[in-house]
Scaffold this motif. Structure first.
Motif, short mmCIF file in Angstrom:
data_model
loop_
_atom_site.label_atom_id
_atom_site.label_comp_id
_atom_site.label_asym_id
_atom_site.label_seq_id
_atom_site.Cartn_x
_atom_site.Cartn_y
_atom_site.Cartn_z
N PRO A 102 112.28 -57.56 2.63
CA PRO A 102 111.17 -56.87 3.29
C PRO A 102 111.20 -55.37 2.96
O PRO A 102 112.25 -54.82 2.63
N LEU A 103 110.03 -54.76 3.09
CA LEU A 103 109.89 -53.32 2.82
C LEU A 103 109.40 -52.61 4.08
O LEU A 103 108.63 -53.16 4.85
N ILE A 104 109.83 -51.36 4.22
CA ILE A 104 109.29 -50.46 5.23
C ILE A 104 109.01 -49.15 4.51
O ILE A 104 109.92 -48.57 3.91
N ALA A 105 107.77 -48.71 4.56
CA ALA A 105 107.35 -47.47 3.89
C ALA A 105 107.74 -47.48 2.42
O ALA A 105 108.14 -46.47 1.86
N GLY A 106 107.68 -48.66 1.80
CA GLY A 106 107.99 -48.78 0.38
C GLY A 106 109.46 -48.89 0.06
O GLY A 106 109.83 -48.99 -1.10
N LEU A 107 110.34 -48.87 1.07
CA LEU A 107 111.78 -48.96 0.85
C LEU A 107 112.29 -50.34 1.24
O LEU A 107 111.85 -50.92 2.24
#
Length: 190
Positions: free
Chosen positions: A17-22
């Motif tokens: 999974p990603l959060i803010a592209g990270l």
């Protein structure tokens, strides 16, 4: 690093999974409602990664050579408190993780203990020893094997690295310091 300041994601991490592209590392703690907390380690997942020889970032099986991120004091004890990573997951991490990338000079003063209270999730720094402490220099430690022990300081599973298991050790240089540093000789990996 892309122009947006978000590093490119290796293929091996495409399923995470990603959060803010990270990329959210596999050992990252998440709340019962599914929210991930960067910088907070789920102690159960961290232990699984160590015992099963899984990468702490992608959660996949490690191969014959892998990398630990270790602080100087970890090196002095030959104990890695966190699981190893695949080389490509490690290279992503030293760019994406603000602590490893040198963008944070202190650990967060307050952890997320209150968020996880009553959930049954044990955090990787249960005593809060790192909270508010100054950041330390990090090293890339390439290894071929390790032994899982209980860290005598943290009382959590950790990796003991014997001298013949270590292939090489290099300081993690931050982009602004690379030009001012001589690169040590790179020993041959056998």
């Amino acid at each position: 690093m892309t122009q947006s300041g978000v590093p490119p994601i290796p293929l091996r991490l495409g399923h995470r999974p990603l959060i803010a592209g990270l990329v959210v590392p596999w050992i990252t703690a998440h709340t019962p409602d599914g929210r991930y907390r960067f910088g907070t380690v789920d102690a159960d997942r961290a232990a699984q990664a160590l015992h099963r020889r899984w990468c702490q970032i992608c959660g996949q099986r490690l191969q014959t050579r892998f990398v630990f991120a270790m602080r100087d004091r970890d090196l002095d004890r030959s104990i890695a408190p966190e699981a190893a990573m695949h080389p490509e997951c490690f290279h992503y991490s030293i760019t994406a993780c603000p602590m490893l990338a040198g963008r944070m000079d202190h650990y967060r003063a307050g952890g997320h203990a209150e968020v996880f209270a009553g959930t049954g999730i044990v955090l990787g720094d249960p005593a809060g020893r790192r909270a508010g402490q100054a950041a330390e220099p990090w090293n890339a430690v390439w290894a071929r094997d390790y032994t899982v022990i209980t860290d005598p300081h943290a009382h959590l599973p950790a990796a003991l690295l014997l001298p013949d298991q270590i292939l090489r050790v290099r300081p993690i240089a931050h982009p602004e310091s690379r030009q001012n540093r001589q690169t040590p000789h790179n020993p041959t990996i056998h």
